[in-house]
Structure formats: C-alpha cells, structure tokens
Write a protein that holds these residues in place. Structure first.
Motif, PDB file in Angstrom:
ATOM      1  N   VAL A 275     -11.431  30.650 -55.911  1.00 42.37           N
ATOM      2  CA  VAL A 275     -12.652  31.012 -55.035  1.00 42.37           C
ATOM      3  C   VAL A 275     -12.248  29.741 -53.879  1.00 42.37           C
ATOM      4  CG1 VAL A 275     -14.838  30.358 -54.916  1.00 42.37           C
ATOM      5  CG2 VAL A 275     -14.372  31.792 -56.805  1.00 42.37           C
ATOM      6  N   TRP A 276     -12.016  28.672 -54.322  1.00 39.13           N
ATOM      7  CA  TRP A 276     -11.868  27.640 -53.158  1.00 39.13           C
ATOM      8  C   TRP A 276     -10.687  27.918 -52.407  1.00 39.13           C
ATOM      9  CZ3 TRP A 276     -12.219  23.596 -57.687  1.00 39.13           C
ATOM     10  CH2 TRP A 276     -13.490  23.400 -58.000  1.00 39.13           C
ATOM     11  N   ALA A 277      -9.447  28.533 -52.990  1.00 40.97           N
ATOM     12  CA  ALA A 277      -8.371  28.690 -52.002  1.00 40.97           C
ATOM     13  C   ALA A 277      -8.660  30.157 -51.134  1.00 40.97           C
ATOM     14  CB  ALA A 277      -7.265  29.292 -53.017  1.00 40.97           C
ATOM     15  N   ARG A 278      -9.391  31.100 -51.568  1.00 47.59           N
ATOM     16  CA  ARG A 278     -10.051  32.175 -50.957  1.00 47.59           C
ATOM     17  C   ARG A 278     -10.848  31.584 -49.659  1.00 47.59           C
ATOM     18  NH1 ARG A 278     -14.661  34.855 -51.253  1.00 47.59           N
ATOM     19  NH2 ARG A 278     -14.831  34.242 -53.368  1.00 47.59           N
ATOM     20  N   HIS A 279     -11.467  30.593 -49.819  1.00 44.06           N
ATOM     21  CA  HIS A 279     -12.604  30.160 -48.748  1.00 44.06           C
ATOM     22  C   HIS A 279     -11.514  29.562 -47.968  1.00 44.06           C
ATOM     23  CE1 HIS A 279     -16.045  31.293 -51.231  1.00 44.06           C
ATOM     24  NE2 HIS A 279     -16.556  31.362 -50.031  1.00 44.06           N
ATOM     25  N   ALA A 280     -10.609  28.559 -48.533  1.00 43.94           N
ATOM     26  CA  ALA A 280      -9.520  27.599 -47.500  1.00 43.94           C
ATOM     27  C   ALA A 280      -8.806  28.752 -46.563  1.00 43.94           C
ATOM     28  CB  ALA A 280      -8.800  26.933 -48.244  1.00 43.94           C
ATOM     29  N   ARG A 281      -8.365  29.810 -47.161  1.00 48.25           N
ATOM     30  CA  ARG A 281      -7.835  30.749 -46.185  1.00 48.25           C
ATOM     31  C   ARG A 281      -8.644  31.407 -45.268  1.00 48.25           C
ATOM     32  NH1 ARG A 281      -2.244  33.569 -47.146  1.00 48.25           N
ATOM     33  NH2 ARG A 281      -2.147  32.285 -49.084  1.00 48.25           N
ATOM     34  N   LEU A 282      -9.566  31.867 -45.640  1.00 51.03           N
ATOM     35  CA  LEU A 282     -10.889  32.584 -44.604  1.00 51.03           C
ATOM     36  C   LEU A 282     -11.010  31.636 -43.794  1.00 51.03           C
ATOM     37  CD1 LEU A 282     -13.422  34.323 -47.142  1.00 51.03           C
ATOM     38  CD2 LEU A 282     -11.149  35.306 -46.280  1.00 51.03           C
ATOM     39  N   ALA A 283     -11.518  30.383 -43.774  1.00 46.35           N
ATOM     40  CA  ALA A 283     -11.603  29.327 -42.780  1.00 46.35           C
ATOM     41  C   ALA A 283     -10.273  29.308 -41.798  1.00 46.35           C
ATOM     42  CB  ALA A 283     -11.968  28.108 -43.670  1.00 46.35           C
ATOM     43  N   GLN A 284      -9.188  29.015 -42.640  1.00 51.85           N
ATOM     44  CA  GLN A 284      -7.870  28.928 -41.402  1.00 51.85           C
ATOM     45  C   GLN A 284      -7.773  29.981 -40.669  1.00 51.85           C
ATOM     46  OE1 GLN A 284      -4.573  27.051 -43.842  1.00 51.85           O
ATOM     47  NE2 GLN A 284      -6.209  26.558 -45.232  1.00 51.85           N
ATOM     48  N   ALA A 285      -8.191  31.083 -41.080  1.00 48.99           N
ATOM     49  CA  ALA A 285      -7.846  32.555 -40.161  1.00 48.99           C
ATOM     50  C   ALA A 285      -8.779  32.155 -39.196  1.00 48.99           C
ATOM     51  CB  ALA A 285      -8.248  33.722 -41.222  1.00 48.99           C
ATOM     52  N   ILE A 286      -9.969  31.981 -39.288  1.00 47.89           N
ATOM     53  CA  ILE A 286     -11.122  31.727 -38.220  1.00 47.89           C
ATOM     54  C   ILE A 286     -10.479  30.682 -37.515  1.00 47.89           C
ATOM     55  CG2 ILE A 286     -13.386  30.931 -37.992  1.00 47.89           C
ATOM     56  CD1 ILE A 286     -14.374  32.545 -40.429  1.00 47.89           C
ATOM     57  N   HIS A 315     -15.166  24.625 -45.399  1.00 48.39           N
ATOM     58  CA  HIS A 315     -14.491  25.970 -45.481  1.00 48.39           C
ATOM     59  C   HIS A 315     -15.524  27.215 -45.700  1.00 48.39           C
ATOM     60  CE1 HIS A 315     -10.534  24.134 -47.426  1.00 48.39           C
ATOM     61  NE2 HIS A 315     -10.778  24.152 -45.832  1.00 48.39           N
ATOM     62  N   ALA A 316     -16.806  26.690 -45.287  1.00 45.34           N
ATOM     63  CA  ALA A 316     -17.886  27.833 -45.681  1.00 45.34           C
ATOM     64  C   ALA A 316     -18.678  28.085 -44.334  1.00 45.34           C
ATOM     65  CB  ALA A 316     -18.893  27.395 -46.578  1.00 45.34           C
ATOM     66  N   VAL A 317     -18.536  27.354 -43.349  1.00 46.63           N
ATOM     67  CA  VAL A 317     -19.337  27.500 -41.966  1.00 46.63           C
ATOM     68  C   VAL A 317     -18.607  26.901 -40.962  1.00 46.63           C
ATOM     69  CG1 VAL A 317     -20.793  25.734 -42.466  1.00 46.63           C
ATOM     70  CG2 VAL A 317     -21.470  26.964 -40.653  1.00 46.63           C
ATOM     71  N   THR A 318     -18.523  27.837 -39.674  1.00 48.51           N
ATOM     72  CA  THR A 318     -17.938  26.844 -38.511  1.00 48.51           C
ATOM     73  C   THR A 318     -18.795  27.146 -37.326  1.00 48.51           C
ATOM     74  OG1 THR A 318     -15.907  27.846 -39.150  1.00 48.51           O
ATOM     75  CG2 THR A 318     -15.864  27.401 -36.914  1.00 48.51           C
ATOM     76  N   ALA A 319     -19.096  25.797 -36.763  1.00 50.09           N
ATOM     77  CA  ALA A 319     -20.274  25.819 -35.812  1.00 50.09           C
ATOM     78  C   ALA A 319     -19.232  25.717 -34.390  1.00 50.09           C
ATOM     79  CB  ALA A 319     -21.008  24.414 -35.831  1.00 50.09           C
ATOM     80  N   PHE A 360     -23.319  28.460 -31.378  1.00 50.24           N
ATOM     81  CA  PHE A 360     -23.363  29.743 -32.591  1.00 50.24           C
ATOM     82  C   PHE A 360     -22.623  29.125 -33.835  1.00 50.24           C
ATOM     83  CE2 PHE A 360     -19.440  32.326 -32.468  1.00 50.24           C
ATOM     84  CZ  PHE A 360     -18.968  31.817 -31.248  1.00 50.24           C
ATOM     85  N   ARG A 361     -22.819  29.888 -34.879  1.00 52.54           N
ATOM     86  CA  ARG A 361     -22.213  29.506 -36.133  1.00 52.54           C
ATOM     87  C   ARG A 361     -21.697  30.682 -36.838  1.00 52.54           C
ATOM     88  NH1 ARG A 361     -26.310  26.394 -39.675  1.00 52.54           N
ATOM     89  NH2 ARG A 361     -27.686  28.179 -38.854  1.00 52.54           N
ATOM     90  N   LEU A 362     -20.560  30.680 -37.529  1.00 51.87           N
ATOM     91  CA  LEU A 362     -20.053  31.717 -38.412  1.00 51.87           C
ATOM     92  C   LEU A 362     -20.437  31.105 -39.713  1.00 51.87           C
ATOM     93  CD1 LEU A 362     -16.575  32.395 -36.235  1.00 51.87           C
ATOM     94  CD2 LEU A 362     -18.874  33.360 -36.095  1.00 51.87           C
ATOM     95  N   GLY A 363     -20.918  32.090 -40.385  1.00 56.51           N
ATOM     96  CA  GLY A 363     -20.843  31.997 -42.090  1.00 56.51           C
ATOM     97  C   GLY A 363     -19.504  32.546 -42.614  1.00 56.51           C
ATOM     98  N   HIS A 364     -19.028  31.906 -43.345  1.00 53.54           N
ATOM     99  CA  HIS A 364     -17.994  32.608 -44.372  1.00 53.54           C
ATOM    100  C   HIS A 364     -17.756  32.130 -45.618  1.00 53.54           C
ATOM    101  CE1 HIS A 364     -15.583  29.061 -42.341  1.00 53.54           C
ATOM    102  NE2 HIS A 364     -16.333  29.225 -41.427  1.00 53.54           N
ATOM    103  N   MET A 365     -19.074  32.153 -46.300  1.00 52.82           N
ATOM    104  CA  MET A 365     -19.261  31.784 -47.518  1.00 52.82           C
ATOM    105  C   MET A 365     -19.604  32.660 -48.563  1.00 52.82           C
ATOM    106  SD  MET A 365     -23.023  30.197 -46.457  1.00 52.82           S
ATOM    107  CE  MET A 365     -22.501  28.979 -45.615  1.00 52.82           C
TER     108      MET A 365
END
Ligand SMILES: Cc1ncc(COP(=O)(O)O)c(C=O)c1O
Length: 411
Positions: A275-286, A315-319, A360-365
């Motif tokens: 779960v942590w690895a998935r969030h890390a990769r989603l965040a890195q793509a963003i 890894h969950a939100v990007t402002a 604005f913020r992106l949620g990726h959680m």
C-alpha cells in the motif's frame, strides 16, 4: 445535439484530499438493513476491527473508536492527556497544525506554536531550542501533524521522537495521521509515538464519520492522572473490548463498521508495504508530470509545487500554485467538462482574497491506481490546453515512465 455539450457524464472522479474515493466493496458492505446492535454479527465484526486497525497503525497498544470526524479525534486525544493550564509545543507546517493548536487553546491548554510557514517542514534546530529552554518540563505534549493536508508537507515524526529522547524531554509525542495513515509509512511503536489520531475518510477509504485515537501505556498513565474527563471522550472504556461493543457512548455506527471492515480487508489483502509502495509511485508520477508542466520560460506564469522538494512531499496529497485565478478556473473547467474534481487550496491564502484562486490540491490517497492517476494527469493537461494555461511538455510521458519503471529504478 447541443453545441456546448460536455464530457462529464459517466463516473466522476473526486481527486480531492479527503473524503477519498470509496471502493465498491465498502459501498456494498454498507448497503444493508440495520443490524441488531446488541448481539450477533456486528459484535464479532467490531471485535475483528481492533487488531486490523492496530496493524495499519503498526502498534500493539490500544485504540479507541469515536463516532466523530478528525476534529473529534483531535479533541479526544487532548481531553485524555491534558488539562487546563498544561503547556504543549506545536511545530507547524500548515493549517491543520494551527487548527489542532487552536482547539487545545480553546480547552484552556497553553500553546506554544513554532510556525515554520506553509512551505517548510519542521526545523529541528528550533524545536530543540524550545525543548532545551523548557527546563522545568512544562511541555506535557508535543503535537505534530505528520502530513499537513493544506500544505502537503510531510514531517519526520521518527526524527522528532529521536530529538525528544536525546534531550530527555518527557513530553508525550502526539501525531496527527489523519492524512497519512494508510498512505505514507507510519510506524507508531517503532517511532515511539505515544498518541496517534486518525479518521476513516482518507487512506481508510470509508465515508467520513468515525475516527480513532491510538495510545500507548505512557499516554494511558497520563490519562489515569487526570482528575476528571468528559464521559463521552474518555478513551478507557472504548479501548476495553469487553465493554466496548456496546459503548460508543450510545448507538453503534453500524454501517460505518461494515464499511471499515471491507476497507481493512482491502488494505490487508494488498499488504501495508505494498500500500505504501503504491502511494509512493502514484505520488512520483504526479510530481514528475507537475515538474514538466512547470518547466516553462517564465515559471511565475505556470504551475509550482507548494512543497519545494520531493523529500518534503506527502504521498497522499499534492498542493500546487497556479497564478490566480487560473487554479480556480482549471478546477471549474475540469469539473464541468470532464467530471474531474480537484481540491481547493486550503490555508495558503485567505479564502476571501484573490490570491485564494491561485492554489489547488490533488488528492491521491486510498483507493487510487495507476490508470486513475494517468486519467487525472491527462485531464489536467486537457484543462491547460482548453484554458491556454502555459505549461511545459512531456508531463504524461514522464508519468508513464514512472509507472513502467522497475521499483528499484525509482528514487
Ligand atoms: C491532517 C488533518 N488533520 C485534521 C483534519 C480534520 O479532520 P476532519 O475534517 O475529519 O474533522 C484533516 C482533514 O482534512 C486533516 O487533513
């Protein structure tokens, strides 16, 4: 057919930083008539939540469940450990740390805020100075927000524990993991956190309405020293499974419990590390896409991260910043044309000022995967083009490379 039809039909995508996307499994688990709350399945199910919640928090200690949002968990944590006149230290990287501090103040607790602004993580030198200056150990607790959802800054909770130990400061370490639990690595026991608060509507993928306070023996001892505590917020009966099942301070939050059971099943089937690895990769793509978009001749006209470096980012939100009013325009365009909802900026500018429209913020959680993130990024790029917002090239290619890279090639 109308000239100005949009492309927002079909399933919308709520990409705000909580509440997050609810999995079908959770929705289906909640779709049932009311159960008996005094006997039967619900009691067994509630019993089963406790070890699984502790496994997500990485603790062997206690958890109390409240029918409340995150603000309720904030208050419960304060009520069980502190009393009017006690002092607390609050290092702040954004609006939520200030909010928790304000709540403490309203309860008569004396608060010292170390405000590091909205674009920086905790400054351990300044925290050390404040702790060293506290010769009489007046600070009874340090309140730290792990990921501040307003700024998307992620703080180093383990390092804070390390510092407090080094300075032999006995204050409780209390962490807000409302935005980070189930998204960013968090290890309550390993990191020496005494109290952790969280809520169900972000990484735990359940509709808002229940929240959690995890606490260890040191925190329980602080609770035992208090002369009085409000009956509803008292964590002791809630953390005692023998009486807990019928002690939600009233009627159990029946459907939330079914939903949470399904969410925890998803999390544990995937595995915490995964779960942590998935969030890390989603965040890195963003991040990779946003870095490419921001790479233009005059960067002041384009997209900019709020958290300046990758090491500081959750890894969950990007402002993000986009000159006013473009951020608001982009959000409005994406929602009405593509069915894609981005988060508003929070705490980075006064909500009644023109500058507010520049964030604005992106949620990726939570329940988010690669194709959703590629859709999110493709949507944003479409919005940039439709609104003639200046942006650099190569964002989607960059994100695609992140998803196609081997895990070992990342970071
Ligand atoms: C880090 C953090 N703390 C506290 C809260 C407050 O939680 P709630 O809105 O559930 O009361 C939030 C909500 O977004 C949050 O992100």
């Amino acid at each position: 057919m109308q000239e100005n039809y949009t492309h927002s039909g079909g399933r919308g995508y709520l990409a705000i930083p909580g509440p997050s996307v609810i999995p079908d499994e959770v929705l289906q688990a909640m779709h049932r008539p009311s159960p008996n709350i005094y006997a039967g399945d619900l009691l067994t199910l509630t019993d089963s939540l406790i070890p699984d919640l502790k496994a997500v928090a990485r603790t062997k200690h206690s958890v109390a469940i409240y029918i409340a949002n995150g603000h309720g968990a904030w208050e419960a944590a304060l009520m069980n450990t502190l009393q009017p006149g006690d002092r607390v230290l609050v290092p702040s990287s954004g609006r939520f740390a200030i909010g928790w501090a304000e709540m403490a103040e309203a309860l008569g607790i004396e608060v010292e805020i170390l405000d590091f602004g909205t674009e920086a993580a905790w400054d351990f030198e300044r925290i050390a100075e404040a702790l060293k200056a506290d010769i009489g150990h007046q600070f009874k607790a340090v309140l730290g927000v792990h990921t501040d959802t307003s700024s998307s800054i992620r703080n180093d909770v383990a390092a804070l524990r390390h510092l407090m130990d080094e300075l032999q400061h006995p204050a409780l370490l209390m962490a807000d993991c409302i935005a980070s639990l189930g998204c960013d690595r968090f290890e309550m026991d390993l990191w020496g956190v005494d109290v952790m608060v969280s809520a169900c509507q972000k990484g735990l993928m359940t509709p808002a309405g229940i929240s959690f306070v995890f606490f260890n023996d040191k925190a329980a001892a602080a609770r035992a020293r208090l002369p009085r505590i409000s009956q509803y917020w008292d964590w002791s009966p809630r953390a005692n499974p023998e009486v807990f099942y019928q002690y939600f301070g009233g009627t159990a939050p029946t459907h939330h419990l079914y939903g949470l059971r399904a969410a925890l099943d998803l999390i544990h089937a995937e595995g915490m590390e995964q779960v942590w690895a998935r969030h890390a990769r989603l965040a890195q793509a963003i991040w990779t896409a946003c870095e490419a978009w921001g790479d233009i001749e005059d960067p002041s006209k384009g997209l900019r991260f709020n958290a300046p470096s990758r090491a500081l980012r959750s890894h969950a939100v990007t402002a993000l910043h986009l000159p006013s009013p473009k951020a608001s325009d982009l959000r409005a365009w994406l929602e009405s044309n593509l069915g894609l909802t981005l988060g508003i900026g929070l705490g980075l500018a006064p909500s009644d000022s023109p500058a507010w429209h520049g964030h604005f913020r992106l949620g990726h959680m939570g329940h988010v995967n690669g194709h959703m993130i590629m859709g999110l990024l493709g949507g944003i790029e479409t919005g940039f083009k439709a609104l003639s917002i200046p942006h650099g090239a190569g964002a989607l290619e960059g994100a695609a490379k992140v998803f196609s890279a081997k895990a070992t090639d990342l970071l």
